[in-house]
Write a protein that holds these residues in place. Sequence first.
Motif: not given
Length: 248
Positions: A99-111, A208-219
Amino acid sequence: MKVKSVYDYLCEKFPLDTALDFDNVGLLVGSHDFEVSGIVVTLDCEIDTVRFAVKNGCNLIITHHPVIFNGIKNVLAGSVVYELIKNGISVISMHTNMDFATGGVNDAFCKIMGFNDIEIITASDGVQLRKCKISPTAPQMLATKLKAVLGDVVRYTECSSLIESLLICTGSGGNYLNDTILNQCQALITADVKHNIFIDSINQGICVFDAGHFATEDVIVKPLSEMLMKKFYSLKLLPYHSSKIKSY
């Protein structure tokens, strides 16, 4: 090539010791010594994922969400774990450590959202989130963009000002409302937001935006697949996007 080669590479990118205490990550089913015939990369290991792997001759599944999270008391015919063992399929799960690593889920979402001005923020609980600066944007316009890019329903609270700074936590992150305020952000993008958090955000003047668990992480499936393809180019590697949790 053995499962251990893929496992070691993933651990190098997303160290297991950075996972949160409650988590269950690493090689959860199978053996380090299995020869890899092909890899399926997916968010969750559902029964259809196992069938997809078998159909395509793949005996390693890499997931974000742990295939075994809580303790299990039995392994019965037809269950996911039973079918994995029956078909000789190993599963490596990389969850909060990815989730929090460089190149991980949060970074993929931002990209995928096109957020470029990104800063790593350490939250009050020690978790590393992402702070993004954007051009001044109305809440409804940001919600529209989230829905267009992610393809899921977006729930959000209005705030009176334009949004210029965001705190990002893919998956469940409603508890980071206070960190949003402390880091002088006008909005938090996350998922699984409880009603009381929405109310607190309204009272605090924060969107606050709830954009969906699956949608925010399937990225993460596509960039993780591409990363593994570059490293293990001789192996069959198939991304798998599937969830029977639907929005209407």
